[in-house]
Structure formats: structure tokens, C-alpha cells
Design a protein around this motif. Structure first.
Motif, PDB file in Angstrom:
ATOM      1  N   LEU A 178     -65.839  43.504  33.113  1.00  0.00           N
ATOM      2  CA  LEU A 178     -65.486  43.145  31.795  1.00  0.00           C
ATOM      3  C   LEU A 178     -65.316  43.258  30.632  1.00  0.00           C
ATOM      4  O   LEU A 178     -66.664  43.552  30.631  1.00  0.00           O
ATOM      5  CB  LEU A 178     -66.451  42.270  32.770  1.00  0.00           C
ATOM      6  N   SER A 179     -64.245  42.396  29.910  1.00  0.00           N
ATOM      7  CA  SER A 179     -64.179  43.277  28.442  1.00  0.00           C
ATOM      8  C   SER A 179     -65.767  42.253  28.168  1.00  0.00           C
ATOM      9  O   SER A 179     -65.610  40.523  28.507  1.00  0.00           O
ATOM     10  CB  SER A 179     -63.198  42.519  27.495  1.00  0.00           C
ATOM     11  N   VAL A 236     -67.681  39.542  30.119  1.00  0.00           N
ATOM     12  CA  VAL A 236     -67.702  39.267  29.732  1.00  0.00           C
ATOM     13  C   VAL A 236     -66.388  38.134  30.562  1.00  0.00           C
ATOM     14  O   VAL A 236     -66.288  38.181  31.387  1.00  0.00           O
ATOM     15  CB  VAL A 236     -67.832  37.646  28.923  1.00  0.00           C
ATOM     16  N   PHE A 237     -65.283  38.844  29.643  1.00  0.00           N
ATOM     17  CA  PHE A 237     -63.770  38.511  30.017  1.00  0.00           C
ATOM     18  C   PHE A 237     -62.776  39.777  31.221  1.00  0.00           C
ATOM     19  O   PHE A 237     -63.343  40.340  30.537  1.00  0.00           O
ATOM     20  CB  PHE A 237     -63.402  38.250  28.601  1.00  0.00           C
ATOM     21  N   TYR A 263     -58.223  36.496  26.767  1.00  0.00           N
ATOM     22  CA  TYR A 263     -59.286  36.821  27.379  1.00  0.00           C
ATOM     23  C   TYR A 263     -59.813  35.986  28.095  1.00  0.00           C
ATOM     24  O   TYR A 263     -59.732  34.822  27.297  1.00  0.00           O
ATOM     25  CB  TYR A 263     -60.840  37.630  26.807  1.00  0.00           C
ATOM     26  N   ILE A 264     -60.088  36.213  29.391  1.00  0.00           N
ATOM     27  CA  ILE A 264     -60.604  34.754  30.468  1.00  0.00           C
ATOM     28  C   ILE A 264     -61.876  34.883  30.754  1.00  0.00           C
ATOM     29  O   ILE A 264     -61.951  35.928  31.514  1.00  0.00           O
ATOM     30  CB  ILE A 264     -58.834  34.587  31.731  1.00  0.00           C
ATOM     31  N   ASP A 265     -62.414  33.906  30.978  1.00  0.00           N
ATOM     32  CA  ASP A 265     -63.338  33.924  31.301  1.00  0.00           C
ATOM     33  C   ASP A 265     -63.986  32.900  32.651  1.00  0.00           C
ATOM     34  O   ASP A 265     -63.202  31.808  32.443  1.00  0.00           O
ATOM     35  CB  ASP A 265     -64.453  33.417  30.712  1.00  0.00           C
ATOM     36  N   LYS A 321     -69.507  37.490  39.340  1.00  0.00           N
ATOM     37  CA  LYS A 321     -68.037  37.900  38.626  1.00  0.00           C
ATOM     38  C   LYS A 321     -68.749  39.690  38.509  1.00  0.00           C
ATOM     39  O   LYS A 321     -67.617  40.349  38.247  1.00  0.00           O
ATOM     40  CB  LYS A 321     -68.002  37.857  36.890  1.00  0.00           C
ATOM     41  N   THR A 365     -63.396  29.110  29.519  1.00  0.00           N
ATOM     42  CA  THR A 365     -62.716  30.005  28.613  1.00  0.00           C
ATOM     43  C   THR A 365     -61.148  30.852  28.730  1.00  0.00           C
ATOM     44  O   THR A 365     -61.207  31.453  29.581  1.00  0.00           O
ATOM     45  CB  THR A 365     -63.722  31.337  28.023  1.00  0.00           C
ATOM     46  N   LEU A 366     -60.264  30.485  27.571  1.00  0.00           N
ATOM     47  CA  LEU A 366     -59.238  31.346  27.325  1.00  0.00           C
ATOM     48  C   LEU A 366     -59.605  31.191  26.110  1.00  0.00           C
ATOM     49  O   LEU A 366     -59.557  30.961  25.225  1.00  0.00           O
ATOM     50  CB  LEU A 366     -57.733  30.700  27.518  1.00  0.00           C
ATOM     51  N   TYR A 367     -58.923  33.389  25.759  1.00  0.00           N
ATOM     52  CA  TYR A 367     -59.544  33.661  23.975  1.00  0.00           C
ATOM     53  C   TYR A 367     -58.530  34.980  24.241  1.00  0.00           C
ATOM     54  O   TYR A 367     -58.595  35.849  23.878  1.00  0.00           O
ATOM     55  CB  TYR A 367     -61.004  34.067  24.418  1.00  0.00           C
ATOM     56  N   THR A 379     -59.346  40.494  31.006  1.00  0.00           N
ATOM     57  CA  THR A 379     -57.984  40.776  29.822  1.00  0.00           C
ATOM     58  C   THR A 379     -56.693  40.567  30.554  1.00  0.00           C
ATOM     59  O   THR A 379     -56.076  41.305  31.846  1.00  0.00           O
ATOM     60  CB  THR A 379     -58.414  41.988  29.394  1.00  0.00           C
TER      61      THR A 379
END
Length: 111
Positions: free
Chosen positions: A59-60, A63-64, A44-46, A52, A33-35, A66
Motif C-alpha cells: 500500500l502506498s 494506507v492507499f 490515492y484510495i483508502d 487490507k 478516502t479519495l486523495y 493507487t
């Protein structure tokens, strides 16, 4: 019978290797995911990695990773992440260890 078992196992090995992997300093794998956040400018990257939790950061949103807008290579890194995502390529994301939002410092894309 043994040939059938070996054939089934051989088909399972590629499926097992599709997930990415993380270590305390970052993750290598596919972008899940790219947010991009409009008000902060952060991305924000998953990553597609099951482990993880081994990252040496928080993680932000749990999940993410940053990518902060203040990163001097924000545009280049974001472009690389988009390219890797579209092409289905693995990418290495390196975080700054100990950061409260798993701040991304750089990425690497290998052929």
C-alpha cells in the motif's frame, strides 16, 4: 431473557457487516478516502476495510491503493469512485498484484 439477547445480537449483525473486505487481488467496500495528488495526477484510495494487509501488493504510504494517471480509464474509474463515495455504495477495486503501490487496474460498481 433469551429474547433480549437475540434482539441485541440482531442489532449487532448489521454493524458487523458494514466494513469492507479485501482479498489478495482487491477490496470490496465503501470508499473511505479519495486523495487526488496534484503533481503526479495519481488518485490515492483508502477503502473502509480492516484487512487490507491481505492484499498482494504494498500500500502506498502504508494506507492507499493507487490509481495511476497512466491508467487508460483513469477518468472513468475516478468518476466511478466519486459516485460510489457520494452515494455510499460498495465498490470493488481490483489491483495489479505484486505492485509496489497497490496499483488499481479496474473497479466494479454493482446495484
Amino acid at each position: 431473557m433469551i429474547k433480549k439477547v437475540l434482539a441485541v445480537l440482531a442489532l449487532q449483525i448489521p454493524a458487523l457487516s458494514l466494513a469492507g473486505v479485501c482479498d489478495p487481488a482487491g477490496c470490496t467496500g465503501k470508499v473511505k478516502t479519495l486523495y487526488p495528488h496534484g503533481s503526479t495526477g495519481h488518485v490515492y484510495i483508502d477503502m473502509d476495510a480492516d484487512n487490507k494487509s491481505v492484499l498482494n501488493c504494498t500500500l502506498s504510504q502504508g494506507v492507499f491503493i493507487t490509481l495511476r494517471e497512466t491508467n487508460k480509464r483513469h477518468a472513468e474509474i475516478y468518476s466511478m469512485l466519486l459516485t460510489a463515495s457520494v452515494m455510499g455504495k460498495d465498490v470493488r477495486v481490483r489491483i495489479i498484484e505484486g505492485t509496489p503501490d497497490c496499483e488499481l487496474i479496474y473497479t466494479m460498481l454493482s446495484s
